[in-house]
Enzyme design. Structure first.
Site, PDB file in Angstrom:
ATOM      1  N   ARG A 157      -4.900  10.331   2.333  1.00  0.00           N
ATOM      2  CA  ARG A 157      -4.023  10.433   3.506  1.00  0.00           C
ATOM      3  C   ARG A 157      -3.680  11.904   3.801  1.00  0.00           C
ATOM      4  O   ARG A 157      -2.546  12.233   4.157  1.00  0.00           O
ATOM      5  CB  ARG A 157      -2.731   9.629   3.313  1.00  0.00           C
ATOM      6  CG  ARG A 157      -2.912   8.176   3.000  1.00  0.00           C
ATOM      7  CD  ARG A 157      -3.564   7.398   4.141  1.00  0.00           C
ATOM      8  NE  ARG A 157      -3.679   5.994   3.760  1.00  0.00           N
ATOM      9  CZ  ARG A 157      -4.721   5.474   3.116  1.00  0.00           C
ATOM     10  NH1 ARG A 157      -5.739   6.249   2.781  1.00  0.00           N
ATOM     11  NH2 ARG A 157      -4.761   4.194   2.801  1.00  0.00           N
ATOM     12  N   SER A 232       2.163   1.180   6.932  1.00  0.00           N
ATOM     13  CA  SER A 232       2.593   1.586   5.588  1.00  0.00           C
ATOM     14  C   SER A 232       3.456   2.849   5.683  1.00  0.00           C
ATOM     15  O   SER A 232       2.987   3.890   6.135  1.00  0.00           O
ATOM     16  CB  SER A 232       1.374   1.854   4.708  1.00  0.00           C
ATOM     17  OG  SER A 232       0.613   0.689   4.551  1.00  0.00           O
ATOM     18  N   GLU A 328       4.440   8.379   4.096  1.00  0.00           N
ATOM     19  CA  GLU A 328       3.177   8.666   4.745  1.00  0.00           C
ATOM     20  C   GLU A 328       3.429   9.038   6.200  1.00  0.00           C
ATOM     21  O   GLU A 328       2.647   9.746   6.837  1.00  0.00           O
ATOM     22  CB  GLU A 328       2.294   7.410   4.661  1.00  0.00           C
ATOM     23  CG  GLU A 328       0.946   7.509   5.305  1.00  0.00           C
ATOM     24  CD  GLU A 328       0.126   6.242   5.116  1.00  0.00           C
ATOM     25  OE1 GLU A 328      -0.643   5.916   6.017  1.00  0.00           O
ATOM     26  OE2 GLU A 328       0.260   5.588   4.058  1.00  0.00           O
TER      27      GLU A 328
END
Length: 332
Positions: A157, A232, A328
């Site tokens: 990520r 998420s 995130e």
């Protein structure tokens, strides 16, 4: 090119936060991106669909968005996509044209430009394994660059666009390398494997695998149009071998994923659930009742209310497991 003052960003963030920016600029071509890049002054915020964004209030500056469209085939299995294309539309295009490689990334919200910044991933796949080049315009000069996959330094990520290249480029196109070889599919991820077995499918087509992934995501994740969220919210932490062994002793049923000889990945959602947060709320912000990794806006929540929930969860997870989980989502 769009140039709008006092612009409402409600439809440009999937958390459904009612916030405004001082000015909204949108480019539809390389030339428009160069024009904006040469005159762009801080403060500014570069956004896609806002599917990885949490606004904590009005943004007192410029918000820049790409509306560059188009999917162009290059050679047998390479495609060049405008940064403003919806990512899932690109995945649909690839499977409908007989290409493999992007199916596991079906239904991930957001746009093509954001895929290259965030290195989106799901069900054992990451977009970095498809990206060949990222075409961008340098802010300040308007100079055009084409960065290789290696240039972007992709990680979990992560990419240089989130660090030393942050807010330095306007992305116009991303080039992806796909394949017509069905053996390159990734079907070993637990949920996918189980669903294929349940359906009696041994060798799924790209279309079938995409359908399975979409069904799994819809079962576990809320639709942002119905319940504000950014997917998420936390990254799954990667821990060292010593820490992992200690946790496994305390929690022998703990799920985990091998990274390398020295590291293991622990699902953040599992830790959050072990702390009792799944389905709970803190004011108008809450944790989804089917996926603890997803924070939701239960109606009228502010960005700061969601931040407060995030911090409460971080505190509880650290107290129980000694691991600090990180968002995130980009918090602005």
């Amino acid at each position: 090119m769009k140039d709008i003052s006092d612009f409402n960003l409600l439809n440009h963030n999937t958390f459904g936060i009612d916030a405004k920016c001082s000015r909204f600029l949108e480019y539809e071509s390389l030339e428009e991106a160069q024009k904006i890049a040469r005159r762009l002054k801080e403060p500014y915020l570069l956004i896609g669909k806002g599917s990885n964004l949490l606004l904590t209030g009005d943004f007192k500056g410029l918000v820049v968005h790409s509306a560059v469209k188009g999917i162009e085939r290059q050679g047998d299995s390479r495609i060049r996509c405008g940064s403003g294309e919806t990512w899932d539309d690109v995945v649909a295009w690839t499977v409908n044209h007989g290409f493999y490689g992007a199916e596991n990334l079906s239904l991930i919200p957001g746009e093509v430009g954001a895929s290259a910044i965030q290195n989106i991933g799901a069900y054992g796949a990451e977009v970095k394994d498809l990206i060949v080049a990222v075409e961008a315009v340098e802010i300040g000069t308007g100079q055009v660059f084409s960065f290789t996959n290696e240039d972007c330094c992709y990680g979990y990520r992560d990419s240089r666009f989130k660090h030393d290249w942050k807010n330095k480029y306007l992305i116009t196109h991303v080039v992806y390398q796909l394949t017509t070889n069905e053996t390159k599919q990734s079907t070993t991820y637990g949920n996918i494997r189980n669903e294929l077995q349940r359906k009696g499918i041994e060798k799924p087509s790209a279309v079938q695998l995409r359908e399975v992934v979409i069904a799994i995501r819809k079962e576990k994740l809320p639709d942002p149009k119905e319940l504000g969220n950014a997917g998420s919210f936390f990254m799954n932490p990667v821990v060292g071998r010593e820490k992992f062994e200690q946790l496994l002793t305390d929690y022998p049923l703990m799920p985990h994923y091998y990274i390398d000889a020295e590291h293991e990945k622990i699902p953040a959602g599992w830790m959050i659930e072990q702390c009792g947060w799944k389905g709970r709320s803190l004011g108008r912000a809450g944790v989804h009742d089917r996926q603890a990794l997803v924070l939701v806006n239960r109606g009228g929540a502010t960005g700061n209310e969601i931040v407060a929930l995030c911090q409460a969860i971080q505190s509880d997870v650290y107290a129980k497991f000694g691991i600090l989980i990180h968002p995130e989502v980009n918090i602005v």
